[in-house]
Design an enzyme around this catalytic site. Structure first.
Site, PDB file in Angstrom:
ATOM      1  N   ALA A 121      49.842  16.524  -8.647  1.00 19.94           N
ATOM      2  CA  ALA A 121      48.900  17.402  -7.951  1.00 19.94           C
ATOM      3  C   ALA A 121      48.380  18.465  -8.904  1.00 19.94           C
ATOM      4  O   ALA A 121      49.142  19.025  -9.679  1.00 19.94           O
ATOM      5  CB  ALA A 121      49.597  18.049  -6.772  1.00 19.94           C
ATOM      6  N   ARG A 154      33.188   9.088  -7.983  1.00 24.36           N
ATOM      7  CA  ARG A 154      31.835   9.147  -8.524  1.00 24.36           C
ATOM      8  C   ARG A 154      31.517   7.940  -9.408  1.00 24.36           C
ATOM      9  O   ARG A 154      32.398   7.167  -9.765  1.00 24.36           O
ATOM     10  CB  ARG A 154      31.673  10.448  -9.308  1.00 24.36           C
ATOM     11  CG  ARG A 154      31.713  11.660  -8.385  1.00 24.36           C
ATOM     12  CD  ARG A 154      31.784  12.956  -9.161  1.00 24.36           C
ATOM     13  NE  ARG A 154      30.678  13.062 -10.097  1.00 24.36           N
ATOM     14  CZ  ARG A 154      30.618  13.946 -11.083  1.00 24.36           C
ATOM     15  NH1 ARG A 154      31.620  14.796 -11.267  1.00 24.36           N
ATOM     16  NH2 ARG A 154      29.586  13.977 -11.895  1.00 24.36           N
ATOM     17  N   ASN A 167       6.272   9.088   8.607  1.00 29.33           N
ATOM     18  CA  ASN A 167       5.268  10.072   8.231  1.00 29.33           C
ATOM     19  C   ASN A 167       5.762  11.494   8.210  1.00 29.33           C
ATOM     20  O   ASN A 167       5.038  12.396   7.837  1.00 29.33           O
ATOM     21  CB  ASN A 167       4.081   9.976   9.202  1.00 29.33           C
ATOM     22  CG  ASN A 167       3.409   8.621   9.091  1.00 29.33           C
ATOM     23  OD1 ASN A 167       2.911   8.254   8.035  1.00 29.33           O
ATOM     24  ND2 ASN A 167       3.457   7.849  10.173  1.00 29.33           N
ATOM     25  N   ARG A 218      54.194  24.614 -21.926  1.00 30.66           N
ATOM     26  CA  ARG A 218      54.294  25.695 -20.954  1.00 30.66           C
ATOM     27  C   ARG A 218      55.367  26.661 -21.433  1.00 30.66           C
ATOM     28  O   ARG A 218      56.217  26.310 -22.258  1.00 30.66           O
ATOM     29  CB  ARG A 218      54.679  25.127 -19.598  1.00 30.66           C
ATOM     30  CG  ARG A 218      56.082  24.551 -19.576  1.00 30.66           C
ATOM     31  CD  ARG A 218      56.353  23.757 -18.316  1.00 30.66           C
ATOM     32  NE  ARG A 218      57.772  23.497 -18.144  1.00 30.66           N
ATOM     33  CZ  ARG A 218      58.266  22.650 -17.240  1.00 30.66           C
ATOM     34  NH1 ARG A 218      57.449  21.980 -16.435  1.00 30.66           N
ATOM     35  NH2 ARG A 218      59.555  22.483 -17.127  1.00 30.66           N
ATOM     36  N   GLU A 264      -9.124   0.030  18.034  1.00 26.99           N
ATOM     37  CA  GLU A 264      -8.435   1.310  17.862  1.00 26.99           C
ATOM     38  C   GLU A 264      -8.208   1.929  19.233  1.00 26.99           C
ATOM     39  O   GLU A 264      -9.006   1.753  20.147  1.00 26.99           O
ATOM     40  CB  GLU A 264      -9.261   2.274  16.989  1.00 26.99           C
ATOM     41  CG  GLU A 264      -9.358   1.840  15.547  1.00 26.99           C
ATOM     42  CD  GLU A 264      -7.985   1.555  14.925  1.00 26.99           C
ATOM     43  OE1 GLU A 264      -7.104   2.432  15.002  1.00 26.99           O
ATOM     44  OE2 GLU A 264      -7.774   0.437  14.401  1.00 26.99           O
ATOM     45  N   LEU A 279       0.844  -1.197   0.000  1.00 26.10           N
ATOM     46  CA  LEU A 279       0.000   0.000   0.000  1.00 26.10           C
ATOM     47  C   LEU A 279       0.877   1.244   0.000  1.00 26.10           C
ATOM     48  O   LEU A 279       1.641   1.476   0.934  1.00 26.10           O
ATOM     49  CB  LEU A 279      -0.910  -0.007   1.219  1.00 26.10           C
ATOM     50  CG  LEU A 279      -1.796  -1.269   1.364  1.00 26.10           C
ATOM     51  CD1 LEU A 279      -2.731  -1.135   2.572  1.00 26.10           C
ATOM     52  CD2 LEU A 279      -2.604  -1.513   0.095  1.00 26.10           C
ATOM     53  N   ALA A 280       0.770   2.009  -1.072  1.00 29.46           N
ATOM     54  CA  ALA A 280       1.663   3.162  -1.227  1.00 29.46           C
ATOM     55  C   ALA A 280       0.906   4.346  -1.810  1.00 29.46           C
ATOM     56  O   ALA A 280       1.442   5.134  -2.585  1.00 29.46           O
ATOM     57  CB  ALA A 280       2.840   2.782  -2.119  1.00 29.46           C
ATOM     58  N   ALA A 281      -0.369   4.460  -1.417  1.00 26.74           N
ATOM     59  CA  ALA A 281      -1.196   5.532  -1.972  1.00 26.74           C
ATOM     60  C   ALA A 281      -1.385   6.691  -1.004  1.00 26.74           C
ATOM     61  O   ALA A 281      -2.040   7.673  -1.324  1.00 26.74           O
ATOM     62  CB  ALA A 281      -2.561   4.965  -2.367  1.00 26.74           C
ATOM     63  N   ARG A 305       2.420  15.174   5.937  1.00 28.50           N
ATOM     64  CA  ARG A 305       3.311  15.640   7.008  1.00 28.50           C
ATOM     65  C   ARG A 305       4.776  15.716   6.558  1.00 28.50           C
ATOM     66  O   ARG A 305       5.602  16.308   7.250  1.00 28.50           O
ATOM     67  CB  ARG A 305       3.185  14.742   8.244  1.00 28.50           C
ATOM     68  CG  ARG A 305       1.928  15.050   9.054  1.00 28.50           C
ATOM     69  CD  ARG A 305       1.751  14.066  10.193  1.00 28.50           C
ATOM     70  NE  ARG A 305       2.914  14.009  11.050  1.00 28.50           N
ATOM     71  CZ  ARG A 305       3.276  12.959  11.789  1.00 28.50           C
ATOM     72  NH1 ARG A 305       2.544  11.856  11.766  1.00 28.50           N
ATOM     73  NH2 ARG A 305       4.339  12.998  12.536  1.00 28.50           N
TER      74      ARG A 305
END
Lengths: 452, 452, 452
Positions: free
Chosen positions: C362, C315, C226, C422, C154, C10-12, C17
């Site tokens: 470096a 990365r 929540n 250079r 409840e 259930l993810a509806a 909050r």
């Protein structure tokens, strides 16, 4: 004057729960191998001699004991057998012998001192450090009546009354030097595990009519380290002590939980340390220094009033003078910054000496390595090294000299001279617009090609 | 309308346990000097006036009180004497006088408001904020019967019944402005320490037939700060409040324990903050901004949808526009990045303005300092600054212009132009192999020389 | 063999909050969207099918469920209604149906497995996972007698006896696949909120004479998420599990509280991790690797014996070979470092391949981006790239080649060749002294001008 004590450090345990190729007692805590903490703690009792007991082939552990001798316990036959291995090295010693564990780095000198003093005072043959355990179930219980330690009962052998006792065995023991040989040799291995238990020395001493006692210490000290999780718990306990001592001495830590000290870190009053700062071994910081967030400092001296970080890394052999500024993304290695010198942004200074008040521009690199050897860069006082310069060592930049931004310096620059090592700017009108069109086209073509 | 209150902030304490040359109330907490939190909290009660009481010569503390007046307590004769020093500055004030401590920055406006309201409601001469202490032993006890505060008993003077009381004195007091002069002047120092105790005002008011009350607050608020360890505890408490408020407003923190906020940090909903992020004072962050791990941000505005870090440092005076990217090892100082501009890797941008969508290459340095003055770098929109470039300020790079990688730019670059400030490449075949042989030899010789 | 289970997630829920534009179940935890943890956990039960229930328009949530189907609950009419929405997708399924919540990522596969096993064993129509709550007041209570779950009350409807029960409803339910359709359709919304409660299935099953049971799990698992504060608490719980597992497997963490792992981080024994290290998803680290303080690693493989950090950022797409050294302020992106290669200080290597034993100086930048496309830099074995060099991609540096410090390399360098890019140094005697006088004067004049 009392006879000095001898100390036997048992460090032959296998440590299999560490799941490591590194011997357990060499795992680091607060920047030191675990056993070095033990040696440091017992050292405060100024013992006449210290003897390590190690496993066969544990040369690295023996090296950690040096200059103290380390004797080898040939087979893992229990703590009693391990202690017995040290008898040869104790020959001639008369005073108390303190037996401690190499994996118990939190035991304080203070507790051990109290144990030895109590043994001397009461002329006890054997004394044991104990602690009141919140949950005594995993530990051997110390059964004490009328000030006498009657016996040590292993948890699994304890009866209901003994199980209710919360005074537990720490493992730290003090044995009369005149009796230790006889006691250790008398220990038998007639038990389920066929091991020689050092704790049997208590019952043996009692049976021979000697006095045996227990002295209480704090539970936190006696936590052994047998796994990586316990290693982390030990680290936390040590850090808590080190941080509290630093704060008591006048150091501000924004968030002490994120300052990691080494056992030998020396911090002066009015040093201020931001969150997330790590100190490796060998650091001393003078008063008034501000170390901002996210710094890593090891093997360095920081002078009075210096400003460090955030994001600074100072490596061993560095000497940061008074009022020096080391800013973000700057690395020092074996470099001396004289009073008032500054390197505020993105720089690497290795094997260098920077003169007073000199300013090192952003992006400056001391090119100290040629692939084979390291070379030195020396910069005089009041010099100004422009940004993005490369100082190809060995090289000197004179007092009051100036290196222009973006220069590659391969030859010494005399005092007061100005060195250029860069090309002149050439600007081509409209060329960027043209190039952009070409690059755009090329990128589109590449994308197209990929699709196919 | 009710008469406004006056507030007296006692800040003359010596703070010797801090072991610091900095006056205690100026030690920082959440980016502000401690006493500024007190001023901020009492300020929410909109007092008619605020008076600081400071030690002789504490000019820096007086400055922290400005524009409010600070009066000097000439000798450290106790809290009653300190409060008395403020009487002159309270002349003409009629309403309640709230007396608070400069080293108690956690007392909330809400608790003080309740105290003042209760005093007004019950027409109390003196009201005291108290708290239920987990361990009351170090505190004075508030002896309350039938809603009346009968007296405050110092811990050492408490009898067995009083010792059992866990309702303790916070030090925060509200005194009727019409009575305060008489009460403070009536306090005597006939006690062991020869000090004038402000708490005596309760007994004196009672003796004169006035009403005295106590109001309860939460223990956490009333922790005074007397040592660096307590400073760290106070910081933690403040951070907990600031973090909770930010999360309640819709900010994600991967690990709130490692996000350090300043008292004035403003974070919008759907800001996401990785571990180890420090905010100095003066930061506002718009919605949708992602701040990755290991960032240090101070005195900057971050626009909607910007991507910051990891390892970014943004210094005061910076203005980071919408959708801007600031990547790792990048430092901004007093720099404006317009919408969509990017500086993703190893760069220093100081005193600069970067136009919309412009891309600053890795290793770019805005050379803003010549050793004496700071100069500006201005880059137009859609410009492309190649990697490892040095922009020697003052300098302008035009809209759509291109600076080639590795260039030193000393002259302005017109719109759409391309600037080169680097040497052409020259390649020597076989030379590296030859050089390597030479360097190897030299390194070996050096090693040899060292041995001798 | 038993029939496989089906899982309904259930993810509806609206997640208001969270104060976020991102759907609640997509907020990240340990590097994964919250719901992915749920899918990973239920996946360990090898279900025959998984069905998501989502809110209308929640395409991003549907995508997170893929390849599993997600059905839409049209209106937010309660958990019973949400589960009912999944019935179509369960057609033909016979075994138990496990109903879980997308915002409860901490529920372990182990607890769910025990629930399903208990339901199968006792042929229960409905089984519920419960937990003993320290503070049961916010939760529905599970009323169990004689091994039978009689009802779920409840909190607000509980009588005094029921209020004293501390066995609470976790929300996780297992329903007999043959009965689920009838039970869900029988749920009514005749309550104050006019919602269909899934918990009513218990009473309905009982009324129909079926068996209903409860199985206990640990409270920590059943914490729903929540708010952002609860998200942080969930993250902490997950991190604690991940860290403990890593340490048990032989990983040292100086301070586990400041190591942030992703759910899929793979660490080998004798990996050592300093304080403040963050792992994004997709990292594997071979044995003997030392990761020092302040590193950020994501999507990368680190080979045996490599030395990383401090202050390194690696990365995605990077492959760090055995014995490689990556030092401070170095960024790798999609870069392969072959065995023994080194980049120890301030460098950016993107889209690059570095040969064995090659040394990157470096300040080196792989210039991989031209504003439109990304290009590759390839460096052969045993090459030496001097400090502060810019390698303008696409470019190749040959085996054993040498790039001199401060060079801009735009053309390929053959094997064994040496490339210069250079300018030669030019030194002007006395010029710095003269310049300094001029700059000093100019700065003074500027100051003067400002004053006016």
């Amino acid at each position: 004057m009392t006879t000095p004590i001898a100390v036997v450090v048992l460090a032959a345990g296998a440590g299999t729960r560490m799941k490591s190729t590194l011997p357990k007692v060499l795992h680091p805590l607060a920047g030191w191998p675990m056993v070095r903490h033990v040696l440091d703690n017992v050292g405060r009792l100024r013992p006449g001699r210290i003897v390590g007991v190690i496993a066969p082939g544990a040369d690295a552990v023996a090296a950690a004991f040096a200059p103290h001798p380390a004797v080898v316990q040939k087979r893992p036959l229990g703590t009693g057998d391990a202690a017995k291995a040290a008898l040869g090295a104790l020959k001639g010693h008369r005073g108390p012998v303190l037996v401690v564990f190499g994996d118990a780095p939190l035991v304080t000198a203070e507790s051990m001192r109290r144990l030895v003093a109590a043994c001397r005072r009461s002329r006890a043959a054997v004394g044991v450090l104990g602690f009141k355990a919140r949950d005594p179930s995993p530990y051997g219980r110390l059964i004490v009546h009328g000030g006498v330690l009657e016996k040590i009962v292993e948890s699994k052998d304890a009866n209901a009354v003994e199980k209710a006792v919360d005074f537990c065995n720490s493992g730290v023991m003090c044995i009369d030097g005149a009796l230790i040989g006889g006691l250790l040799r008398a220990i038998r291995n007639n038990n389920a595990k066929r091991e020689f238990y050092l704790t049997d020395a208590v019952a043996l001493a009692r049976a021979a009519g000697h006095r045996t006692i227990a002295v209480e210490g704090d539970e936190e000290e006696f936590q052994g380290i047998n796994s990586r999780a316990e290693l982390a718990v030990g680290e936390r306990a040590l850090q808590r002590r080190l941080r509290a001592a630093a704060m008591a001495a006048g150091v501000t830590m924004t968030d002490p939980d994120t300052v990691w000290l080494a056992a030998d870190t020396r911090l002066s009053p009015d040093v201020s340390i931001g969150p997330c700062v790590r100190f490796g071994p060998g650091v001393s910081v003078a008063s008034g220094v501000q170390i901002k967030a996210f710094c890593d400092i090891e093997g360095a001296r920081i002078g009075r009033g210096a400003l460090i970080g955030p994001f600074a890394r100072i490596r061993p052999g560095s000497d940061v003078g008074e009022e020096v500024h080391i800013g973000n993304f700057v690395e020092l290695k074996a470099t001396r910054m004289a009073r008032g010198a500054k390197a505020n942004h993105l720089a690497y200074l290795g094997d260098s000496a920077i003169g007073q008040r000199s300013n090192i521009g952003a992006g400056t690199i001391a090119v100290n390595y040629d692939g084979y050897g390291k070379h030195r860069t020396v910069i005089g006082a009041d010099a100004f090294v422009g940004s993005n310069s490369s100082l190809v060592a060995p090289v000197r930049v004179g007092r009051g000299a100036n290196v222009t931004a973006g220069s590659v310096i391969t030859e010494d620059v005399p005092d007061g001279a100005m060195a250029f090592g860069r090309a002149r700017q050439v600007t081509k009108k409209g060329r960027a617009t043209a190039l952009r069109a070409k690059l755009k086209e090329r990128a589109a073509a590449a994308k197209q090609a990929k699709k196919k």
